[in-house]
Write a protein that holds these residues in place. Structure first.
Motif, PDB file in Angstrom:
ATOM      1  N   THR A  83       0.829  -1.210   0.000  1.00 26.79           N
ATOM      2  CA  THR A  83       0.000   0.000   0.000  1.00 26.79           C
ATOM      3  C   THR A  83       0.860   1.256   0.000  1.00 26.79           C
ATOM      4  O   THR A  83       0.576   2.220  -0.714  1.00 26.79           O
ATOM      5  CB  THR A  83      -0.942  -0.001   1.219  1.00 26.79           C
ATOM      6  N   VAL A  84       1.920   1.241   0.783  1.00 26.25           N
ATOM      7  CA  VAL A  84       2.833   2.397   0.802  1.00 26.25           C
ATOM      8  C   VAL A  84       3.464   2.606  -0.577  1.00 26.25           C
ATOM      9  O   VAL A  84       3.532   3.727  -1.079  1.00 26.25           O
ATOM     10  CB  VAL A  84       3.929   2.213   1.881  1.00 26.25           C
ATOM     11  N   ALA A  85       3.904   1.530  -1.209  1.00 25.40           N
ATOM     12  CA  ALA A  85       4.530   1.633  -2.530  1.00 25.40           C
ATOM     13  C   ALA A  85       3.533   2.126  -3.576  1.00 25.40           C
ATOM     14  O   ALA A  85       3.871   2.966  -4.421  1.00 25.40           O
ATOM     15  CB  ALA A  85       5.113   0.291  -2.948  1.00 25.40           C
ATOM     16  N   ALA A  86       2.303   1.634  -3.527  1.00 22.30           N
ATOM     17  CA  ALA A  86       1.282   2.078  -4.480  1.00 22.30           C
ATOM     18  C   ALA A  86       0.961   3.556  -4.272  1.00 22.30           C
ATOM     19  O   ALA A  86       0.798   4.311  -5.246  1.00 22.30           O
ATOM     20  CB  ALA A  86       0.021   1.228  -4.331  1.00 22.30           C
ATOM     21  N   THR A  87       0.910   3.989  -3.022  1.00 23.71           N
ATOM     22  CA  THR A  87       0.646   5.390  -2.716  1.00 23.71           C
ATOM     23  C   THR A  87       1.782   6.283  -3.201  1.00 23.71           C
ATOM     24  O   THR A  87       1.559   7.365  -3.738  1.00 23.71           O
ATOM     25  CB  THR A  87       0.421   5.575  -1.206  1.00 23.71           C
ATOM     26  N   ARG A  88       3.013   5.809  -3.034  1.00 24.87           N
ATOM     27  CA  ARG A  88       4.157   6.572  -3.534  1.00 24.87           C
ATOM     28  C   ARG A  88       4.092   6.722  -5.051  1.00 24.87           C
ATOM     29  O   ARG A  88       4.333   7.797  -5.598  1.00 24.87           O
ATOM     30  CB  ARG A  88       5.470   5.895  -3.136  1.00 24.87           C
ATOM     31  N   ALA A  89       3.745   5.650  -5.748  1.00 25.03           N
ATOM     32  CA  ALA A  89       3.621   5.705  -7.212  1.00 25.03           C
ATOM     33  C   ALA A  89       2.530   6.688  -7.620  1.00 25.03           C
ATOM     34  O   ALA A  89       2.706   7.467  -8.569  1.00 25.03           O
ATOM     35  CB  ALA A  89       3.330   4.316  -7.766  1.00 25.03           C
ATOM     36  N   LEU A  90       1.417   6.681  -6.901  1.00 24.79           N
ATOM     37  CA  LEU A  90       0.328   7.620  -7.183  1.00 24.79           C
ATOM     38  C   LEU A  90       0.778   9.059  -6.972  1.00 24.79           C
ATOM     39  O   LEU A  90       0.530   9.928  -7.811  1.00 24.79           O
ATOM     40  CB  LEU A  90      -0.880   7.310  -6.293  1.00 24.79           C
ATOM     41  N   ASP A 129      -2.987   8.749 -19.005  1.00 27.58           N
ATOM     42  CA  ASP A 129      -2.260   9.020 -17.760  1.00 27.58           C
ATOM     43  C   ASP A 129      -2.852   8.213 -16.612  1.00 27.58           C
ATOM     44  O   ASP A 129      -2.131   7.641 -15.794  1.00 27.58           O
ATOM     45  CB  ASP A 129      -2.312  10.508 -17.406  1.00 27.58           C
ATOM     46  N   PHE A 130      -4.174   8.177 -16.557  1.00 27.49           N
ATOM     47  CA  PHE A 130      -4.855   7.437 -15.489  1.00 27.49           C
ATOM     48  C   PHE A 130      -4.515   5.949 -15.566  1.00 27.49           C
ATOM     49  O   PHE A 130      -4.179   5.325 -14.568  1.00 27.49           O
ATOM     50  CB  PHE A 130      -6.369   7.656 -15.567  1.00 27.49           C
ATOM     51  N   GLU A 131      -4.578   5.375 -16.765  1.00 31.59           N
ATOM     52  CA  GLU A 131      -4.295   3.952 -16.945  1.00 31.59           C
ATOM     53  C   GLU A 131      -2.837   3.641 -16.599  1.00 31.59           C
ATOM     54  O   GLU A 131      -2.544   2.645 -15.931  1.00 31.59           O
ATOM     55  CB  GLU A 131      -4.584   3.544 -18.392  1.00 31.59           C
ATOM     56  N   LYS A 132      -1.929   4.506 -17.046  1.00 34.86           N
ATOM     57  CA  LYS A 132      -0.500   4.316 -16.761  1.00 34.86           C
ATOM     58  C   LYS A 132      -0.234   4.362 -15.250  1.00 34.86           C
ATOM     59  O   LYS A 132       0.509   3.546 -14.718  1.00 34.86           O
ATOM     60  CB  LYS A 132       0.303   5.404 -17.483  1.00 34.86           C
ATOM     61  N   THR A 133      -0.865   5.309 -14.580  1.00 39.32           N
ATOM     62  CA  THR A 133      -0.690   5.445 -13.130  1.00 39.32           C
ATOM     63  C   THR A 133      -1.236   4.225 -12.398  1.00 39.32           C
ATOM     64  O   THR A 133      -0.596   3.701 -11.482  1.00 39.32           O
ATOM     65  CB  THR A 133      -1.379   6.727 -12.621  1.00 39.32           C
ATOM     66  N   LEU A 134      -2.391   3.750 -12.800  1.00 37.23           N
ATOM     67  CA  LEU A 134      -2.980   2.582 -12.159  1.00 37.23           C
ATOM     68  C   LEU A 134      -2.090   1.348 -12.326  1.00 37.23           C
ATOM     69  O   LEU A 134      -1.855   0.604 -11.366  1.00 37.23           O
ATOM     70  CB  LEU A 134      -4.377   2.318 -12.726  1.00 37.23           C
ATOM     71  N   LYS A 136       1.144   1.349 -12.828  1.00 33.27           N
ATOM     72  CA  LYS A 136       2.364   1.559 -12.044  1.00 33.27           C
ATOM     73  C   LYS A 136       2.102   1.298 -10.560  1.00 33.27           C
ATOM     74  O   LYS A 136       2.928   0.694  -9.871  1.00 33.27           O
ATOM     75  CB  LYS A 136       2.875   2.987 -12.250  1.00 33.27           C
ATOM     76  N   MET A 137       0.931   1.737 -10.066  1.00 37.34           N
ATOM     77  CA  MET A 137       0.585   1.504  -8.664  1.00 37.34           C
ATOM     78  C   MET A 137       0.512   0.010  -8.363  1.00 37.34           C
ATOM     79  O   MET A 137       1.040  -0.451  -7.346  1.00 37.34           O
ATOM     80  CB  MET A 137      -0.761   2.160  -8.332  1.00 37.34           C
ATOM     81  N   CYS A 138      -0.113  -0.748  -9.251  1.00 36.32           N
ATOM     82  CA  CYS A 138      -0.235  -2.194  -9.050  1.00 36.32           C
ATOM     83  C   CYS A 138       1.132  -2.874  -9.096  1.00 36.32           C
ATOM     84  O   CYS A 138       1.440  -3.724  -8.258  1.00 36.32           O
ATOM     85  CB  CYS A 138      -1.166  -2.791 -10.097  1.00 36.32           C
ATOM     86  N   LYS A 139       1.946  -2.478 -10.057  1.00 37.75           N
ATOM     87  CA  LYS A 139       3.270  -3.087 -10.208  1.00 37.75           C
ATOM     88  C   LYS A 139       4.152  -2.793  -8.998  1.00 37.75           C
ATOM     89  O   LYS A 139       4.764  -3.703  -8.422  1.00 37.75           O
ATOM     90  CB  LYS A 139       3.935  -2.561 -11.483  1.00 37.75           C
TER      91      LYS A 139
END
Length: 147
Positions: free
Chosen positions: A38-45, A62-67, A69-72
């Motif tokens: 969760t911390v890593a996904a929040t940092r990516a966001l 941009d939205f799709e790319k961010t999502l 990246k958050m999952c990865k």
């Protein structure tokens, strides 16, 4: 002469999400995966939001790319955390004691596994194992364990 002071306290946030699997080893591993993921996904966001704001516009791409990246990032760092916590807990159970030496072993094994999984050569795997051990041990001492 007037005197002023500031008083207060600073504490770490407490987040408790409990998933009971019936196995303390698995509970700890899943808990670490969820929290650090969760911390890593929040940092990516936050990072992508910063870049979008600087750019001045947002698109569905941009939205799709961010999502993605958050999952990865969440899965990657969550997995590393889960491996580390699982190894450290296993070592603690085998040794029968909780001390900084468990962190050394857990960090070394995690660093080596992550390095080996990325197809590094033996020298790089050894260096990453040493780095993992050093970071994990430093974190244990920073967290205030009295050894």
């Amino acid at each position: 002469m007037p005197v002023s002071s500031i008083s207060g306290s600073l504490s770490s946030p407490q987040v408790d999400v409990v998933i009971e699997t019936g196995n303390p080893y698995l509970n700890l591993t899943v808990d670490g995966f969820l929290k650090i993921g969760t911390v890593a996904a929040t940092r990516a966001l936050a990072e992508d939001t910063y870049h979008i704001v600087r750019k001045g516009s947002v698109s569905s791409n941009d939205f799709e790319k961010t999502l993605k990246k958050m999952c990865k990032e969440g899965a990657y760092w969550g997995t590393i955390s889960g491996v580390y916590l699982g190894v450290e807990y296993g070592v603690e159970k085998i040794r029968g004691t909780r001390d900084w030496k468990n962190a050394v072993f857990g960090g070394a094994v995690t660093g080596a596994l992550v390095s080996a999984a990325t197809n590094n050569k033996a020298d790089k795997i050894a260096v990453d194992a040493i780095t993992g051990a050093a970071i994990a041990t430093a974190a244990e001492f920073i967290n205030g364990w009295n050894y």
